[in-house]
Design a protein around this motif. Sequence first.
Motif, short mmCIF file in Angstrom:
data_model
loop_
_atom_site.label_atom_id
_atom_site.label_comp_id
_atom_site.label_asym_id
_atom_site.label_seq_id
_atom_site.Cartn_x
_atom_site.Cartn_y
_atom_site.Cartn_z
N GLU A 266 0.82 -1.20 0.00
CA GLU A 266 0.00 0.00 0.00
C GLU A 266 0.86 1.26 0.00
O GLU A 266 0.55 2.24 -0.69
CB GLU A 266 -0.93 0.00 1.22
N ARG A 267 1.95 1.23 0.76
CA ARG A 267 2.85 2.39 0.78
C ARG A 267 3.47 2.63 -0.60
O ARG A 267 3.53 3.76 -1.09
CB ARG A 267 3.96 2.16 1.81
N ALA A 269 2.27 1.77 -3.47
CA ALA A 269 1.23 2.25 -4.39
C ALA A 269 0.96 3.73 -4.19
O ALA A 269 0.77 4.49 -5.16
CB ALA A 269 -0.04 1.44 -4.20
N ARG A 270 0.94 4.17 -2.92
CA ARG A 270 0.72 5.59 -2.64
C ARG A 270 1.87 6.44 -3.18
O ARG A 270 1.66 7.50 -3.76
CB ARG A 270 0.56 5.83 -1.14
N GLU A 271 3.11 5.96 -2.99
CA GLU A 271 4.27 6.71 -3.47
C GLU A 271 4.27 6.78 -5.00
O GLU A 271 4.61 7.82 -5.57
CB GLU A 271 5.56 6.05 -2.97
N ALA A 273 1.63 6.70 -6.92
CA ALA A 273 0.57 7.62 -7.32
C ALA A 273 0.97 9.07 -7.11
O ALA A 273 0.73 9.93 -7.96
CB ALA A 273 -0.71 7.30 -6.55
N SER A 274 1.63 9.36 -5.98
CA SER A 274 2.07 10.73 -5.71
C SER A 274 3.16 11.16 -6.69
O SER A 274 3.23 12.31 -7.09
CB SER A 274 2.55 10.86 -4.27
#
Length: 280
Positions: A266-267, A269-271, A273-274
Amino acid sequence: MARGPKKHLKRLNAPKHWMLNKLGGDWAPRPSTGPHKMRDCLPMCLILKNRLKYALTRQETQTIVMRKLVEVDGKVRTDLNYPCGFMDIISIPKTEEKFRVLYDHKGRFVLHRVKNPEEAKFKLCRVRDLSNASKAMAGTNPYVQGKAGVIPYVTTHDGRTVRYPDPVVKPNDTIKFDIASGKIVGCIKFDIGNVAMVTGGANKGRVGVISSKEKHPGSFDIIYMKDRKGNSFSTRSANVFCIGEGAKPWVSLPRGKGIKLTVIEERDAREAASGKKSKK
């Protein structure tokens, strides 16, 4: 001693998957009695106000439903606290939008937009019980005896009673229910090799193929499943809802496709996306 039904619900006692903030007031909408249990449903007012953002206040939500603008499974619902549950089809004819109530991979209710109009014409129902009723009870032909005087019927997870099902249908199977005609048009067997979604327990919202079954007389039967990434998990048989034959589901799934990610995934994926947003 309590007299009559309870009509109130404190906000802190509301189900966590409603995702209500603690500082939004003292109270939460208590669902009306209906096809789904209180802990397994989402009230109509929260759908219109918190999820779809069609209303800002409860009064605006009341105005929307009393104008008969919202349908659930093809029927107009004017109850502000009507309980909408798993696999229900919510349609708004004025905006030509249709949503199916599903779980995301974290076990929270999500309104999945149905883009294919053919998919919005049916819903999947899990068979809870298969039984027989006599025609004498129904008030027709009380003198017929034996099999000729019996009406077979199934009861489903959303409180429906469907008469004269296919003899192939057994408890724990899933039926494809046509909303317009009210008839069964398909059946998914509760067999090894079929894809299913978990509707309860710690793995709620996960999707996988049934790999094996374990029977425990006097206790809960355990079902072992495997998702598309090869991750194995297990749950009770009562929590397994078959949604397709083989590895292909009959309904479209929300974002994530029911695959649970680890904290590290999840981390990442967030990175990612950002990083894409910053490049834009």
